[in-house]
Design a protein around this motif. Structure first.
Motif, short mmCIF file in Angstrom:
data_model
loop_
_atom_site.label_atom_id
_atom_site.label_comp_id
_atom_site.label_asym_id
_atom_site.label_seq_id
_atom_site.Cartn_x
_atom_site.Cartn_y
_atom_site.Cartn_z
N LYS A 43 -0.47 -16.48 -2.73
CA LYS A 43 -1.66 -16.01 -2.01
C LYS A 43 -1.81 -14.50 -2.03
CE LYS A 43 -1.82 -20.14 0.80
NZ LYS A 43 -1.66 -20.72 2.13
N THR A 44 -0.88 -13.81 -2.69
CA THR A 44 -0.99 -12.36 -2.79
C THR A 44 -1.96 -12.02 -3.92
OG1 THR A 44 0.88 -12.24 -4.34
CG2 THR A 44 1.39 -12.03 -1.98
N THR A 45 -2.40 -10.76 -3.96
CA THR A 45 -3.27 -10.31 -5.04
C THR A 45 -2.61 -9.15 -5.75
OG1 THR A 45 -5.19 -10.93 -3.73
CG2 THR A 45 -5.58 -9.45 -5.57
N PRO A 46 -2.22 -9.34 -7.01
CA PRO A 46 -2.23 -10.59 -7.76
C PRO A 46 -1.11 -11.50 -7.27
CG PRO A 46 -1.18 -8.89 -9.09
CD PRO A 46 -1.65 -8.22 -7.81
N PRO A 47 -1.16 -12.77 -7.63
CA PRO A 47 -0.13 -13.70 -7.15
C PRO A 47 1.26 -13.35 -7.71
CG PRO A 47 -1.51 -14.77 -8.80
CD PRO A 47 -2.13 -13.43 -8.51
N ALA A 48 2.27 -13.51 -6.87
CA ALA A 48 3.65 -13.29 -7.30
C ALA A 48 4.28 -14.56 -7.86
CB ALA A 48 4.48 -12.78 -6.12
N ASP A 83 5.68 -11.06 -12.93
CA ASP A 83 6.01 -9.64 -12.82
C ASP A 83 4.90 -8.90 -13.55
OD1 ASP A 83 6.91 -7.05 -13.19
OD2 ASP A 83 8.85 -7.62 -14.04
N TRP A 84 3.87 -8.54 -12.80
CA TRP A 84 2.68 -7.92 -13.39
C TRP A 84 2.97 -6.54 -13.94
CZ3 TRP A 84 -0.97 -11.23 -14.33
CH2 TRP A 84 -1.08 -12.37 -13.53
N LYS A 85 3.86 -5.79 -13.30
CA LYS A 85 4.16 -4.43 -13.75
C LYS A 85 4.72 -4.43 -15.17
CE LYS A 85 6.98 -0.42 -12.78
NZ LYS A 85 8.09 0.13 -12.01
N ASN A 86 5.58 -5.40 -15.46
CA ASN A 86 6.23 -5.45 -16.76
C ASN A 86 5.63 -6.48 -17.71
OD1 ASN A 86 8.38 -3.44 -16.35
ND2 ASN A 86 8.92 -4.81 -14.68
N GLY A 87 4.63 -7.21 -17.26
CA GLY A 87 3.98 -8.20 -18.12
C GLY A 87 4.87 -9.38 -18.46
N VAL A 88 5.64 -9.83 -17.47
CA VAL A 88 6.60 -10.91 -17.69
C VAL A 88 6.32 -12.06 -16.73
CG1 VAL A 88 9.05 -11.56 -17.62
CG2 VAL A 88 8.39 -9.29 -18.47
N ALA A 89 6.27 -13.25 -17.28
CA ALA A 89 6.17 -14.48 -16.48
C ALA A 89 7.50 -15.21 -16.61
CB ALA A 89 5.04 -15.36 -16.99
N ARG A 130 -3.92 -11.96 -19.82
CA ARG A 130 -3.77 -10.95 -20.88
C ARG A 130 -2.64 -9.97 -20.58
NH1 ARG A 130 -4.69 -12.74 -25.27
NH2 ARG A 130 -4.22 -10.66 -26.02
N ALA A 131 -2.31 -9.76 -19.32
CA ALA A 131 -1.26 -8.81 -18.95
C ALA A 131 0.14 -9.33 -19.27
CB ALA A 131 -1.35 -8.48 -17.46
N ILE A 132 0.26 -10.63 -19.50
CA ILE A 132 1.59 -11.22 -19.76
C ILE A 132 1.90 -11.18 -21.25
CG2 ILE A 132 3.00 -13.32 -19.57
CD1 ILE A 132 2.40 -11.88 -16.86
N GLU A 133 3.00 -10.51 -21.58
CA GLU A 133 3.44 -10.37 -22.97
C GLU A 133 4.67 -11.23 -23.26
OE1 GLU A 133 3.68 -9.24 -26.87
OE2 GLU A 133 2.01 -8.99 -25.48
N ARG A 134 5.40 -11.59 -22.20
CA ARG A 134 6.67 -12.31 -22.36
C ARG A 134 6.75 -13.39 -21.30
NH1 ARG A 134 12.07 -11.88 -23.60
NH2 ARG A 134 13.48 -12.46 -21.94
N THR A 135 7.24 -14.54 -21.72
CA THR A 135 7.55 -15.61 -20.77
C THR A 135 9.02 -15.95 -20.97
OG1 THR A 135 5.28 -16.43 -20.82
CG2 THR A 135 6.96 -17.95 -20.03
#
Length: 174
Positions: free
Chosen positions: A50-55, A77-83, A115-120
């Motif tokens: 429920k956070t913006t963006p979701p954690a 992890d929006w800062k680093n583009g990692v899910a 688009r912000a996610i580069e790595r999963t």
């Protein structure tokens, strides 16, 4: 065909029934959760979405008949583009029928829809060879091993780290 539906409080009893022991809970959710899994612990997971963006995003997996097939979470992890794919479980009564691959395909597709996610990435206990095989099938690569990283009772478990990058995922979709 698997569809991900938002994890809601009415799903809590179904998930907790699948986690029959402390070992099951640690295998599913890691060493920081306490057994038995409580409604409060589950509510905290849902709140992270429920956070913006979701954690964290949490889903139940259902088939066309709305039968619950599993559960999965995605920590972001929006800062680093990692899910981080986390807390994956297939309902005990439908294991071994290929649902895990479909569930993972759906959650990785969801991760890379941002688009912000580069790595999963994900963590899996190295003794869980069926899960490791499934993650490899979906395209994850073994990247490392954290030896003796978790204690459950008198046992020590190694944690394998696996990941897939956006270009690797996109190449598999062609």
């Amino acid at each position: 065909m698997i569809r991900l539906v938002e994890f809601e409080p009415e799903h809590f009893p179904t998930l907790t029934i699948w986690l029959r022991s402390e070992r099951d809970l640690v295998q599913w959710g890691g060493p920081d959760l306490t057994y038995p899994l409580t409604e409060h612990q589950l509510e905290q997971m849902v709140e992270e979405g429920k956070t913006t963006p979701p954690a964290r995003l949490c889903w139940m997996a259902v088939d066309v008949a709305q039968t619950f097939l599993g559960h999965v979470q995605l920590a972001l992890d929006w800062k680093n583009g990692v899910a981080r794919v986390a807390r994956v479980i297939i309902a005990p009564e439908v294991r071994g029928r290929g649902h895990a691959s479909a569930l993972l395909e759906a959650v990785v597709k969801q991760a890379f829809s941002y688009r912000a996610i580069e790595r999963t990435e994900l963590n899996v206990y190295s003794w869980n060879t069926a899960a490791v095989r499934t993650y490899n099938k979906v395209g994850f690569s073994h990247e490392g091993l954290r030896r003796s990283s978790v204690r459950i009772g008198d046992e020590r478990w190694d944690t394998a780290v696996m990941g897939i990058l956006r270009p690797e995922w996109e190449a598999r979709q062609l």
